[in-house]
Write an enzyme that holds these catalytic residues in place. Structure first.
Site, mmCIF file in Angstrom:
data_model
loop_
_atom_site.group_PDB
_atom_site.id
_atom_site.type_symbol
_atom_site.label_atom_id
_atom_site.label_comp_id
_atom_site.label_asym_id
_atom_site.label_seq_id
_atom_site.Cartn_x
_atom_site.Cartn_y
_atom_site.Cartn_z
ATOM 1 N N SER A 192 -0.496 2.929 -6.332
ATOM 2 C CA SER A 192 -2.517 3.284 -6.431
ATOM 3 C C SER A 192 -2.365 4.865 -5.533
ATOM 4 O O SER A 192 -3.850 5.036 -5.512
ATOM 5 C CB SER A 192 -3.446 2.356 -5.823
ATOM 6 O OG SER A 192 -3.061 1.659 -6.890
ATOM 7 N N LYS A 195 -4.873 7.326 -6.710
ATOM 8 C CA LYS A 195 -6.342 7.612 -7.005
ATOM 9 C C LYS A 195 -6.899 8.402 -5.666
ATOM 10 O O LYS A 195 -8.102 8.507 -5.404
ATOM 11 C CB LYS A 195 -6.963 6.123 -6.028
ATOM 12 C CG LYS A 195 -7.216 4.655 -6.953
ATOM 13 C CD LYS A 195 -7.674 3.977 -6.980
ATOM 14 C CE LYS A 195 -7.384 2.396 -7.257
ATOM 15 N NZ LYS A 195 -5.742 1.929 -7.568
ATOM 16 N N SER A 249 -8.578 -0.073 -3.181
ATOM 17 C CA SER A 249 -8.268 0.426 -4.115
ATOM 18 C C SER A 249 -8.382 -0.792 -5.497
ATOM 19 O O SER A 249 -7.316 -1.010 -6.317
ATOM 20 C CB SER A 249 -6.115 0.011 -3.585
ATOM 21 O OG SER A 249 -5.623 0.775 -5.041
#
Length: 410
Positions: A192, A195, A249
Site C-alpha cells: 500500500s 497509494k 489504507s
C-alpha cells in the site's frame, strides 16, 4: 719297467698342470676394506654437495632418514650452514612478500566490489533534479555509517542501527542527501505504499475534491479477498475518499479514485507509471492503484524519491498525518477510522508524512518524513518480518540519527 716309468712321468706332468690351473691368486688382505672408502666419498658427494647444497628441500628429506646417511649429513652441517644462509633468508623474505601481495590483492578485490555496488546504486538513481545519487556523491567526513559509498549495504558496526527490514533508506527530504542505506537498490513488492503515487496522480489531474464518488462492486478486492468496512453504495466526496485511502489504507477508496479518473483505471495506472518515470523511479512499476497486486514493485532508493515528491503536496501531508476520521456509510452508520501508523497515533514524533503497507509478499512496509534535529528526514523501511518490526526500525533509526552530528544530516 719302462711302462711304469712312463706312467709315473705322465701322472706327475698331469698333476703339475692341474695344480697350476687351480692355484688361487695371491691373497690381498685389504681388498674387502677398499669397498668402504669407495662408497663413503660417493655418499658425501651425493648428499652434501648435490642434495644438501642444491635446495633446502633435499636437505630436509635427508635429515628425516634414520640411517648412516643421517650421520654423514650431520657432519657436513657446518658446510651447508654457511652455503645455505643466504638462500634460507631469501626464501623467508620471498614468502612474506608473497603473503603481503596476496593480502593486497584481496583488499583491492574487496574495494572493487564495494565500488561496483556503489556504481550500481548510482545507476538506479542518477543525474536528475532532486535525485539521490547527485546529492550523495560528496563523501561524509565524520561518520563512517553515513558514507554514501556504502548505501546499498552498510556493514553493521557497534554504532550502526540494527534493522529488521530487508531494505531501508534514510534521506534528507530537502537536500536529497542520503544518510543511511541497507539494500537500497533491491527490488521488492511495496504493497500500500502504492497509494502515495495514487494520490499524486489524482491531485496532478486537478479533479474536483468535492465531486461525490460512490463505492461500486468494481472496487471490491478480488485479488487478496481483503475485507473492508466501506460498503458498496457508500458515497463520499473525493476529498474524504482520498483521506481514507491515505490515512487508513482503505483499498476500496483507493480503487474508486482510479476508477473515476478520466479514461478509467487503465488510464490511471498508465499515468502512475508515467509519473514514476518523471520522478526518476526507473526501477518501479505499477499494475494497480491499491498495492494489492504483488507486481507493484520498487526499491528503497526509488521510494525515497516518491516520498520526497509526495512531501510537496499539502493534502497528502494532512491526510497521512491525521490520527482519525469519521464517515457515514451507505447504511447510515457512522464509521470511525484511525491512522494505520502507530507512531502517528502516539503523537510523540514530529511526523510530517506517513504511509504503511502490507501484503504477504511485501512484508511490513513503512515510509515517513519525520523531523530529526530540525531536519525533515525521509525514512523507508521495506519487508520487515515481525509485526512491530517496521516501528522498531523507525525508532532505532531515529535514535541513531539523533547521535549524529547535525552537519552530517544534510
Amino acid at each position: 719297467m719302462n711302462k711304469v716309468v712312463a706312467f709315473l712321468f705322465g701322472l706327475i706332468c698331469f698333476s703339475s698342470q692341474s695344480f697350476a690351473a687351480t692355484t688361487p691368486k695371491p691373497y690381498v688382505p685389504d681388498e674387502p676394506v677398499i669397498s668402504k672408502p669407495v662408497i663413503k666419498p660417493v655418499l658425501k658427494k651425493t648428499i652434501v654437495v648435490k642434495r644438501a647444497v642444491k635446495t633446502p628441500i633435499a636437505t630436509a628429506k635427508v635429515s628425516k632418514i634414520k640411517s648412516p646417511v643421517k650421520t654423514l649429513a650431520t657432519k657436513t652441517a657446518p658446510v651447508t650452514k654457511t652455503t645455505k644462509a643466504g638462500k634460507i633468508k631469501a626464501t623467508k623474505n620471498s614468502t612474506v612478500t608473497s603473503i603481503a601481495l596476496n593480502s593486497t590483492q584481496r583488499l583491492n578485490k574487496y574495494s572493487r566490489v564495494q565500488k561496483n555496488k556503489s556504481h550500481q546504486l548510482a545507476q538506479h538513481v542518477d543525474a536528475k533534479p532532486a535525485r539521490i545519487a547527485s546529492r550523495s556523491v560528496a563523501p561524509v567526513k565524520a561518520s563512517p555509517a553515513a558514507n554514501p559509498t556504502r548505501v546499498t549495504n552498510i556493514p553493521l558496526t557497534s554504532g550502526s542501527p540494527f534493522l529488521d527490514s530487508s531494505s531501508a533508506l534514510v534521506m534528507n527530504a530537502n537536500t536529497g542527501r542520503m544518510i543511511y542505506g541497507k539494500n537500497a537498490a533491491r527490488r521488492t513488492p511495496i504493497a500500500s505504499i502504492t497509494k502515495l503515487m495514487t494520490s499524486m496522480v489524482v491531485l496532478d489531474a486537478k479533479l474536483s475534491m468535492d465531486q461525490p464518488i460512490t463505492i461500486s462492486d468494481a472496487d471490491v478486492d478480488r485479488v487478496k479477498k481483503s475485507s473492508s468496512r466501506l460498503e458498496v453504495g457508500t458515497t463520499l466526496s473525493r476529498y474524504d475518499t482520498m483521506w481514507l485511502a491515505l490515512m487508513s489504507s482503505e483499498n476500496r477508496a483507493a480503487h474508486s479514485l482510479a476508477r473515476t479518473y478520466p479514461g478509467g483505471t487503465s488510464a490511471f495506472v498508465a499515468a502512475m507509471n508515467r509519473k514514476a518515470r518523471a520522478l526518476g523511479m526507473n526501477h518501479t512499476v505499477f499494475y494497480d492503484p491499491t498495492g494489492l497486486n504483488k507486481d507493484n514493485t520498487s526499491t528503497a532508493a526509488d521510494l525515497a524519491l516518491m516520498v520526497q515528491a509526495a512531501y510537496r503536496y499539502p493534502q497528502i501531508r494532512q491526510f497521512t498525518t491525521s490520527t482519525e476520521h469519521d464517515i457515514i456509510s451507505a447504511s447510515g452508520r457512522q464509521l470511525h477510522y484511525k491512522n494505520s501508523n502507530a507512531l502517528v497515533r502516539e503523537g510523540v514524533w514530529d511526523i510530517q508524512l506517513s504511509k504503511t503497507g502490507y501484503i504477504k509478499e511485501a512484508g511490513r512496509c513503512l515510509v515517513m518524513v519525520a523531523e530529526v534535529q530540525s531536519k525533515p528526514m525521509v525514512m523507508v523501511f521495506l519487508d520487515a518480518g515481525a509485526t512491530s518490526g517496521r516501528i522498531s526500525d523507525a525508532r532505532n533509526i531515529k535514535t541513531w540519527l539523533e547521535r549524529q552530528p547535525t552537519n552530517q544530516l544534510g
